[in-house]
Design a protein around this motif. Structure first.
Motif, PDB file in Angstrom:
ATOM      1  N   GLU A 172       0.811  -1.219   0.000  1.00  0.00           N
ATOM      2  CA  GLU A 172       0.000   0.000   0.000  1.00  0.00           C
ATOM      3  C   GLU A 172       0.846   1.270   0.000  1.00  0.00           C
ATOM      4  O   GLU A 172       0.368   2.341  -0.369  1.00  0.00           O
ATOM      5  CB  GLU A 172      -0.936   0.011   1.206  1.00  0.00           C
ATOM      6  N   ILE A 173       2.113   1.170   0.431  1.00  0.00           N
ATOM      7  CA  ILE A 173       2.952   2.364   0.442  1.00  0.00           C
ATOM      8  C   ILE A 173       3.586   2.628  -0.926  1.00  0.00           C
ATOM      9  O   ILE A 173       4.057   3.742  -1.184  1.00  0.00           O
ATOM     10  CB  ILE A 173       4.069   2.289   1.511  1.00  0.00           C
ATOM     11  N   LEU A 174       3.584   1.643  -1.808  1.00  0.00           N
ATOM     12  CA  LEU A 174       4.288   1.789  -3.083  1.00  0.00           C
ATOM     13  C   LEU A 174       3.720   2.908  -3.954  1.00  0.00           C
ATOM     14  O   LEU A 174       4.496   3.693  -4.522  1.00  0.00           O
ATOM     15  CB  LEU A 174       4.293   0.458  -3.841  1.00  0.00           C
ATOM     16  N   PRO A 175       2.388   3.042  -4.101  1.00  0.00           N
ATOM     17  CA  PRO A 175       1.890   4.160  -4.918  1.00  0.00           C
ATOM     18  C   PRO A 175       2.251   5.527  -4.346  1.00  0.00           C
ATOM     19  O   PRO A 175       2.546   6.458  -5.102  1.00  0.00           O
ATOM     20  CB  PRO A 175       0.371   3.943  -4.917  1.00  0.00           C
ATOM     21  N   ILE A 176       2.241   5.653  -3.008  1.00  0.00           N
ATOM     22  CA  ILE A 176       2.612   6.911  -2.374  1.00  0.00           C
ATOM     23  C   ILE A 176       4.060   7.247  -2.698  1.00  0.00           C
ATOM     24  O   ILE A 176       4.406   8.380  -3.065  1.00  0.00           O
ATOM     25  CB  ILE A 176       2.410   6.840  -0.851  1.00  0.00           C
ATOM     26  N   ASP A 177       4.934   6.262  -2.559  1.00  0.00           N
ATOM     27  CA  ASP A 177       6.349   6.489  -2.831  1.00  0.00           C
ATOM     28  C   ASP A 177       6.583   6.839  -4.295  1.00  0.00           C
ATOM     29  O   ASP A 177       7.360   7.746  -4.605  1.00  0.00           O
ATOM     30  CB  ASP A 177       7.161   5.243  -2.457  1.00  0.00           C
ATOM     31  N   SER A 178       5.911   6.132  -5.187  1.00  0.00           N
ATOM     32  CA  SER A 178       6.091   6.390  -6.626  1.00  0.00           C
ATOM     33  C   SER A 178       5.640   7.800  -6.998  1.00  0.00           C
ATOM     34  O   SER A 178       6.280   8.469  -7.818  1.00  0.00           O
ATOM     35  CB  SER A 178       5.322   5.360  -7.451  1.00  0.00           C
ATOM     36  N   GLN A 179       4.548   8.263  -6.398  1.00  0.00           N
ATOM     37  CA  GLN A 179       4.080   9.621  -6.684  1.00  0.00           C
ATOM     38  C   GLN A 179       5.086  10.651  -6.190  1.00  0.00           C
ATOM     39  O   GLN A 179       5.358  11.643  -6.874  1.00  0.00           O
ATOM     40  CB  GLN A 179       2.726   9.852  -6.021  1.00  0.00           C
ATOM     41  N   ALA A 180       5.651  10.427  -4.996  1.00  0.00           N
ATOM     42  CA  ALA A 180       6.602  11.385  -4.430  1.00  0.00           C
ATOM     43  C   ALA A 180       7.940  11.348  -5.164  1.00  0.00           C
ATOM     44  O   ALA A 180       8.575  12.395  -5.361  1.00  0.00           O
ATOM     45  CB  ALA A 180       6.807  11.093  -2.944  1.00  0.00           C
ATOM     46  N   PHE A 181       8.368  10.175  -5.578  1.00  0.00           N
ATOM     47  CA  PHE A 181       9.690  10.004  -6.205  1.00  0.00           C
ATOM     48  C   PHE A 181       9.652  10.272  -7.709  1.00  0.00           C
ATOM     49  O   PHE A 181      10.665  10.601  -8.315  1.00  0.00           O
ATOM     50  CB  PHE A 181      10.204   8.589  -5.943  1.00  0.00           C
ATOM     51  N   GLY A 182       8.485  10.075  -8.301  1.00  0.00           N
ATOM     52  CA  GLY A 182       8.352  10.302  -9.734  1.00  0.00           C
ATOM     53  C   GLY A 182       8.503   9.063 -10.583  1.00  0.00           C
ATOM     54  O   GLY A 182       8.345   9.102 -11.807  1.00  0.00           O
ATOM     55  N   ARG A 183       8.785   7.938  -9.945  1.00  0.00           N
ATOM     56  CA  ARG A 183       8.935   6.650 -10.636  1.00  0.00           C
ATOM     57  C   ARG A 183       8.969   5.552  -9.584  1.00  0.00           C
ATOM     58  O   ARG A 183       9.163   5.828  -8.406  1.00  0.00           O
ATOM     59  CB  ARG A 183      10.208   6.619 -11.492  1.00  0.00           C
ATOM     60  N   SER A 184       8.808   4.329  -9.997  1.00  0.00           N
ATOM     61  CA  SER A 184       8.754   3.216  -9.047  1.00  0.00           C
ATOM     62  C   SER A 184      10.146   2.860  -8.530  1.00  0.00           C
ATOM     63  O   SER A 184      11.113   2.834  -9.287  1.00  0.00           O
ATOM     64  CB  SER A 184       8.139   1.985  -9.719  1.00  0.00           C
ATOM     65  N   ARG A 185      10.218   2.593  -7.236  1.00  0.00           N
ATOM     66  CA  ARG A 185      11.458   2.061  -6.659  1.00  0.00           C
ATOM     67  C   ARG A 185      11.116   0.941  -5.656  1.00  0.00           C
ATOM     68  O   ARG A 185      11.585   0.915  -4.534  1.00  0.00           O
ATOM     69  CB  ARG A 185      12.300   3.154  -6.025  1.00  0.00           C
ATOM     70  N   GLU A 186      10.288   0.040  -6.132  1.00  0.00           N
ATOM     71  CA  GLU A 186       9.791  -1.043  -5.284  1.00  0.00           C
ATOM     72  C   GLU A 186      10.922  -1.894  -4.719  1.00  0.00           C
ATOM     73  O   GLU A 186      10.902  -2.276  -3.547  1.00  0.00           O
ATOM     74  CB  GLU A 186       8.819  -1.923  -6.084  1.00  0.00           C
ATOM     75  N   ARG A 187      11.921  -2.206  -5.539  1.00  0.00           N
ATOM     76  CA  ARG A 187      13.005  -3.069  -5.056  1.00  0.00           C
ATOM     77  C   ARG A 187      13.744  -2.406  -3.897  1.00  0.00           C
ATOM     78  O   ARG A 187      14.046  -3.062  -2.887  1.00  0.00           O
ATOM     79  CB  ARG A 187      13.977  -3.387  -6.185  1.00  0.00           C
ATOM     80  N   LEU A 188      14.041  -1.129  -4.015  1.00  0.00           N
ATOM     81  CA  LEU A 188      14.744  -0.432  -2.937  1.00  0.00           C
ATOM     82  C   LEU A 188      13.910  -0.431  -1.664  1.00  0.00           C
ATOM     83  O   LEU A 188      14.424  -0.701  -0.574  1.00  0.00           O
ATOM     84  CB  LEU A 188      15.068   0.995  -3.356  1.00  0.00           C
TER      85      LEU A 188
END
Length: 303
Positions: A172-188
């Motif tokens: 559930e945190i992944l979409p929030i992080d992607s919006q803030a970062f500008g791209r996905s960083r799921e592995r990190l």
């Protein structure tokens, strides 16, 4: 698409001669982590051997070594998809700082990154080098650190509910992080979560922000802290502070002033250093009103 950078590195014997000694580029994953730790000690950086071990798992890079294996420099990059990476741990020993070692290391990074857009956080000492390599300034990062006060300033009631996510709720945190970062960083984020305490903020049952706390350097880092406003960010930061009173804490933030910066100062975390977020290629930062933003960073190298 060519072979991974680490495979290419296996045959790379590029070297640079700095006055009386020659340095060769080696895949950082094959270098003794204790030698990497010794390098950071020599330049006053806080990274422990376990911090290096994590970073090597998270990214790729090179070490500049001499003929008997001593490490005189490093540079790492952390891919996020096929078109973007952050750069960090660009370190040159005092012996070769003025002899072109940093530029040589960055040339190797450019070669490995294969045309990706890049972002990094530059110290004052390295800022001129990055400008000469085509990076442009975007923002300042203020490194707040110190012994956390035992009396944390009181905050108004939280707008929502703070909780620790279960393993099945991590996504559930992944979409929030992607919006803030500008791209996905799921592995990190997955790697960070292995040894981090995580808090999420929900409103109406929906995750609207999150934060992490983990061991690093002299104590603990609180970050990333992703939130849509400073009030949410304060609660997502303070929730971790409750377990850290009197201990050494670090928060890296692009908030130069305002309630978040003021709160960190009130908690005993003064500004120890200011670095510059820079990019090469597409612009990195894109803050938008009422959208998630990083009030606390995961780290200088990870941004």
């Amino acid at each position: 698409m060519g072979p991974p950078a680490r495979e290419r590195m296996s045959g790379m014997q590029e070297s640079v001669r700095l006055k009386s000694f020659e340095l060769v580029a080696r895949d950082i994953a094959g270098v003794d982590v204790h030698l990497l730790h010794a390098l950071t000690l020599s330049v006053g950086w806080p990274h422990r051997t376990k911090d290096w071990q994590f970073l090597i798992r998270a990214g790729q890079g090179i070490a500049a070594v001499d003929g008997i294996g001593r490490v005189f420099g490093t540079a790492m990059w952390f891919p996020h998809g096929d078109d973007f990476a952050t750069v960090g741990l660009v370190i040159t020993s005092p012996r070769n700082q003025a002899q072109g070692g940093g530029r040589w290391l960055m040339d190797r990074v450019f070669e490995q990154c294969g045309g990706r857009d890049l972002a990094l956080n530059a110290t004052r000492a390295a800022h001129g080098l990055y400008l000469s390599l085509g990076f442009v300034d975007e923002a300042s990062v203020h490194m707040h650190q110190g012994k956390l006060a035992r009396d944390i300033p009181a905050l108004p009631p939280v707008n929502g509910e703070l909780s620790t996510p279960g393993a099945d709720e991590f996504a559930e945190i992944l979409p929030i992080d992607s919006q803030a970062f500008g791209r996905s960083r799921e592995r990190l984020l997955t790697l960070l979560s292995e040894n981090a305490s995580i808090c999420v903020l929900r409103r109406g049952g929906k995750v609207v922000g999150y934060s992490m706390r983990r061991d690093f350097g002299r104590g603990h880092v609180i970050g990333p802290v992703a939130a849509v406003n400073a009030e949410d960010a304060l609660h997502l930061t303070a929730v971790h502070m409750k377990a850290l009173r009197g201990r050494f804490v670090r928060v890296d933030t692009r908030e130069a002033d305002g309630p978040y910066a003021t709160f960190l100062e009130q908690c005993g975390l003064s500004i120890a250093e200011v670095v510059t977020t820079m990019s090469k290629g597409r612009r990195f930062l894109n803050r938008q009103a009422d959208q998630p933003w990083f009030y606390g960073l995961a780290g200088h190298a990870l941004s």
